[in-house]
Design an enzyme around this catalytic site. Structure first.
Site, PDB file in Angstrom:
ATOM      1  N   ASP A 281       6.638 -22.886 -13.290  1.00  0.00           N
ATOM      2  CA  ASP A 281       6.663 -24.066 -14.161  1.00  0.00           C
ATOM      3  C   ASP A 281       6.248 -25.336 -13.425  1.00  0.00           C
ATOM      4  OD1 ASP A 281       8.808 -24.448 -12.511  1.00  0.00           O
ATOM      5  OD2 ASP A 281      10.343 -24.388 -14.063  1.00  0.00           O
TER       6      ASP A 281
ATOM      7  N   SER B 266      18.594 -24.722  -8.272  1.00  0.00           N
ATOM      8  CA  SER B 266      17.832 -23.924  -9.241  1.00  0.00           C
ATOM      9  C   SER B 266      17.080 -22.753  -8.612  1.00  0.00           C
ATOM     10  CB  SER B 266      16.813 -24.808  -9.956  1.00  0.00           C
ATOM     11  OG  SER B 266      15.931 -25.386  -9.014  1.00  0.00           O
TER      12      SER B 266
ATOM     13  N   HIS C  48       9.328 -24.342  -9.909  1.00  0.00           N
ATOM     14  CA  HIS C  48       9.878 -23.057  -9.471  1.00  0.00           C
ATOM     15  C   HIS C  48       8.790 -21.989  -9.471  1.00  0.00           C
ATOM     16  CE1 HIS C  48      12.960 -25.482 -11.625  1.00  0.00           C
ATOM     17  NE2 HIS C  48      13.594 -25.270 -10.484  1.00  0.00           N
TER      18      HIS C  48
END
Ligand SMILES: *[C@@H]1O[C@H](CO)[C@@H](O)[C@H](O)[C@H]1NC(C)=O
Ligand SMILES: *[C@@H]1O[C@H](CO)[C@@H](O)[C@H](O)[C@H]1NC(C)=O
Ligand SMILES: *[C@@H]1O[C@H](CO)[C@@H](O)[C@H](O)[C@H]1NC(C)=O
Ligand SMILES: *[C@@H]1O[C@H](CO)[C@@H](O)[C@H](O)[C@H]1NC(C)=O
Length: 375
Positions: A346, A43, A349
């Site tokens: 978040d 991610s 990240h």
């Protein structure tokens, strides 16, 4: 004056460098020119694969605002941030267009492909399962992404020689990857000792991946290390303690940061070995750990809110604005008014702004290691 002294120190260190490759360490004059970038990873660099791969794609939070709210046209793309990622800033710095995700079949791959999948691991799902670690998001681990790369190659070159000619001018980003193998193990309550026994396997998987792209013709690799995970709200929340000696000067959890360094040190030894085995390949280590530490320790001068530097922008609850049961972009959970003032997006990240500063730091440091002027 101060900068003159630091210049002298750098010069001295270069002269004293014991590696015998001093010529490669001096800032070179010839710029590196890359025609393409190939990205493997998770991610930290996924620009839209998971949201296309998963049957739940459209419902994944990464496909919904406020993810992507700072993109042109306020557009959620599957990137795990409010805006751009490090790979986007790197592509821009190299004068290349942003990398399209492999699973977007309509996209152009003229300047490379992004194979990274949010949630993916360095080790395959069956190996993790044998070790009682469950990979909950995707099975597209690093070896699967390499199969995708090898399939993609069949569509752009038709002999080993032709592929090598093309790949010679490409940059390979092998990671960041492996962070999720550890994340899943930590949050599935494995002990620190169990985690440490996993590290050699993760590092071996990254070595195998690097060797596979080198065999196919890669000549420029950048292999990133892990983040200082003890600074991320998800870990700060889950491992919160009243014991002040568990925290370092940046208010991060020491033990978790030491674990990240344990991985990073083994990764760098492996890379040294890989360089000896492949002297004609440029293999650079991207120090995400120190890049983020630099951003955190310069937070206020970089324009971040000093008092909320460890708080997620998008989230709710607790000391770190993070609650694993009420995460960003789920029912009623929105973002702070100005994400540029926060480092964490978040809780897992980072914000576009933090990624931008990390990339600037990395480019400055990669330049010193490379044979050509990196940017
Ligand atoms: C998974 O990884 C392990 C360790 O690298 C390897 O031995 C095994 O063959 C792999 N399994 C599959 C299904 O690819
Ligand atoms: C991963 O593979 C296993 C075994 O084939 C399957 O049960 C599981 O649903 C897969 N997980 C995902 C997220 O695709
Ligand atoms: C690395 O590659 C070797 C040789 O192909 C294989 O035996 C091993 O299982 C691989 N290890 C990992 C962790 O992928
Ligand atoms: C920390 O201390 C407070 C007050 O002394 C207590 O209520 C809380 O349970 C403690 N938390 C932990 C994680 O030990």
């Amino acid at each position: 004056m101060a900068s003159y002294i630091s210049y002298l120190i750098v010069l001295l260190l270069l002269i004293m460098s014991p590696t015998g490759h001093n010529a490669h360490r001096l800032p070179p004059h010839r710029p590196c020119t890359f025609n393409a970038i190939y990205q493997l990873g998770d991610s930290i660099s996924d620009t839209g694969n998971l949201v296309r791969e998963s049957p739940l794609g459209a419902y994944l939070p990464f496909n919904r605002l406020p993810y992507g709210e700072s993109m042109l046209l306020r557009n959620p793309t599957g990137r795990c941030s409010n805006g751009l990622l490090m790979i986007d800033f790197l592509a821009k710095a190299l004068g290349l267009p942003l990398l399209n995700p492999y699973l977007n079949k309509e996209a152009s791959f003229r300047h490379g492909v992004n194979f990274a999948v949010a949630g993916s691991t360095a080790l395959n799902a069956s190996f993790l399962a044998e070790n009682k670690i469950y990979s909950p998001v995707t099975n597209s681990s690093l070896p699967v992404q390499l199969d995708w790369f090898s399939n993609h190659l069949k569509s752009i070159c038709f002999s080993k020689f032709e592929c090598e000619l093309i790949l010679k001018k490409a940059l390979f980003m092998v990671g960041e990857v492996g962070g999720n193998d550890y994340n899943y193990a930590f949050f599935q309550r494995k002990s620190m000792d169990e985690l440490k026994t996993l590290v050699p396997y993760v590092v071996q998987s990254i070595k195998n991946a690097s060797e596979r792209v080198i065999d196919l013709g890669a000549r420029h690799l950048v292999v990133p290390g892990n983040f200082p995970i003890g600074c991320l709200p998800i870990y700060l929340t889950a491992f919160k303690t009243n014991d002040s000696s568990a925290y370092d000067d940046n208010k991060c959890l020491k033990g978790l940061n030491e674990f990240a360094l344990f991985h990073n040190n083994q990764l760098q030894s492996m890379l040294a070995q890989l360089r000896r085995e492949h002297p004609n390949v440029v293999i650079l280590y991207a120090d995400y750990y120190n890049a983020l530490q630099w951003v955190l320790s310069h937070a206020s001068s970089l324009g971040f809110e000093e008092e909320s530097v460890m708080k997620a922008c998008c989230g709710t609850g607790g000391d770190y604005n993070f609650d694993v049961t009420k995460m960003c972009a789920t029912e009623g959970v929105g973002a702070c008014p100005n994400p540029d003032l926060r480092v964490s997006w978040d809780g897992i990240h980072l914000t576009q702004k933090a990624y931008q500063y990390m990339t600037e730091w990395l480019v400055r440091h990669l330049r010193l290691q490379s044979r050509c002027r990196f940017i």
